[in-house]
Design an enzyme around this catalytic site. Structure first.
Site, PDB file in Angstrom:
ATOM      1  N   SER A  99       0.836  -1.198   0.000  1.00 19.58           N
ATOM      2  CA  SER A  99       0.000   0.000   0.000  1.00 19.58           C
ATOM      3  C   SER A  99       0.874   1.252   0.000  1.00 19.58           C
ATOM      4  O   SER A  99       1.721   1.431  -0.874  1.00 19.58           O
ATOM      5  CB  SER A  99      -0.957  -0.055   1.196  1.00 19.58           C
ATOM      6  OG  SER A  99      -1.948   0.921   1.121  1.00 19.58           O
ATOM      7  N   ASP A 216      -9.789  -4.840  -5.356  1.00 19.61           N
ATOM      8  CA  ASP A 216      -9.354  -3.768  -4.445  1.00 19.61           C
ATOM      9  C   ASP A 216     -10.246  -2.552  -4.642  1.00 19.61           C
ATOM     10  O   ASP A 216     -10.206  -1.894  -5.678  1.00 19.61           O
ATOM     11  CB  ASP A 216      -7.894  -3.422  -4.749  1.00 19.61           C
ATOM     12  CG  ASP A 216      -7.292  -2.442  -3.751  1.00 19.61           C
ATOM     13  OD1 ASP A 216      -8.051  -1.684  -3.112  1.00 19.61           O
ATOM     14  OD2 ASP A 216      -6.050  -2.428  -3.627  1.00 19.61           O
ATOM     15  N   HIS A 245      -7.968  -4.953  -1.013  1.00 18.67           N
ATOM     16  CA  HIS A 245      -6.733  -4.199  -0.854  1.00 18.67           C
ATOM     17  C   HIS A 245      -5.746  -4.939   0.049  1.00 18.67           C
ATOM     18  O   HIS A 245      -4.554  -5.009  -0.250  1.00 18.67           O
ATOM     19  CB  HIS A 245      -7.050  -2.819  -0.259  1.00 18.67           C
ATOM     20  CG  HIS A 245      -5.863  -1.913  -0.191  1.00 18.67           C
ATOM     21  ND1 HIS A 245      -5.201  -1.451  -1.309  1.00 18.67           N
ATOM     22  CD2 HIS A 245      -5.217  -1.357   0.871  1.00 18.67           C
ATOM     23  CE1 HIS A 245      -4.205  -0.667  -0.962  1.00 18.67           C
ATOM     24  NE2 HIS A 245      -4.185  -0.599   0.362  1.00 18.67           N
TER      25      HIS A 245
END
Length: 265
Positions: A99, A216, A245
């Site tokens: 991320s 996601d 995600h």
């Protein structure tokens, strides 16, 4: 407990807590906002058993690292990572960023070069954010941070409104996020939402893998992973079907298999 000093603030040391296990080519796992090194629990043992030296650490303000008042920006996070790499004398190291952690990886390569690097993995990479969403998250973090984190981690691990993660594990990760410095949680939103890493990404010249959850909803592949992959010459992409995600956690077996195949190629 192992710590490395990365700076000082008001006469006190600012340090990162890290864990170092295994032997072989080193892999540094960089957690995303607002999590901690504990988000890599599903990777460490598997990677060590596959023949890697695995280093996890808490960003400043998170986990067991110093809860400093300042330094929650991409350049400082990246400098902290560089200090850790230097402290451990790592060479032929693979950097794995999840991320917003991918921002540190890209900035590291652009700032410090790739001489020490073997490979790069960017998992669910974040390229900026909708400005209104970032503003809303900042306000929510200031006013009711725990509720904001609760909602956020529900979205991180959900597909079409259904959780892909068991609730005890989600709450365990929520507690880790809630234990972070309140200022770190809030200030870090700006670090990743304002990031425009394309100029950094085009400077990456080592083999790179982009791994993305196909479903996601927080940073859809078209808005994040596809652009990242297009910016890095020769990069490879793996999409994990039906994954959100937080794919390294929800679909860790598929994710580990894909990443280890790339690292060991």
């Amino acid at each position: 407990m192992p710590h490395v000093v990365v700076g000082s603030e008001n006469g006190a040391e600012v340090s990162l807590y890290y864990e170092d296990a295994g032997a072989g080519d080193p892999v540094v796992l960089i957690h995303g906002w607002p999590l901690s090194r504990r988000s890599w629990d599903s990777q460490v043992q598997t990677f060590v058993e596959a023949g890697h030296r695995v280093i996890t650490y808490d960003r400043r303000g998170f986990g067991r690292s110093t809860h400093a008042w300042d330094g929650y920006d991409l350049d400082t996070f990246t400098a902290d990572l560089h200090t850790l790499v230097e402290h451990l004398g790592l060479t032929r190291v693979s950097l794995v960023g999840f991320s917003s952690g991918g921002g540190e990886v890209a900035r590291y390569a652009a700032t410090f070069g790739t001489d020490r690097l073997h490979r790069i993995v960017l998992a669910g990479p974040v390229i900026g954010a909708d400005r209104q969403m970032a503003a809303d998250l900042t306000i929510a973090s200031r006013r009711h941070r725990i509720s904001m984190l609760d909602d956020l981690l529900t979205r991180f691990f959900s597909v079409d409104g259904e959780s892909a993660l068991d609730e005890p594990t989600r709450r365990y990760l929520l507690q880790a996020a809630a234990d972070a410095s309140a200022k770190a949680v809030t200030d870090s939103i700006g670090a990743w939402s304002n990031a425009e890493p394309l100029a950094d990404l085009i400077r990456i010249d080592v083999p790179t893998l982009v791994v993305h959850g196909e479903q996601d909803a927080f940073m859809p592949y078209e808005a994040g992973g596809r652009q990242v992959a297009a910016a890095i010459a020769g990069s490879a992409t793996v999409l994990i079907p039906s994954a959100p995600h937080g794919v390294p956690i929800t679909h860790h077996e598929q994710w580990n298999q894909a990443v280890l195949a790339f690292l060991n190629d």
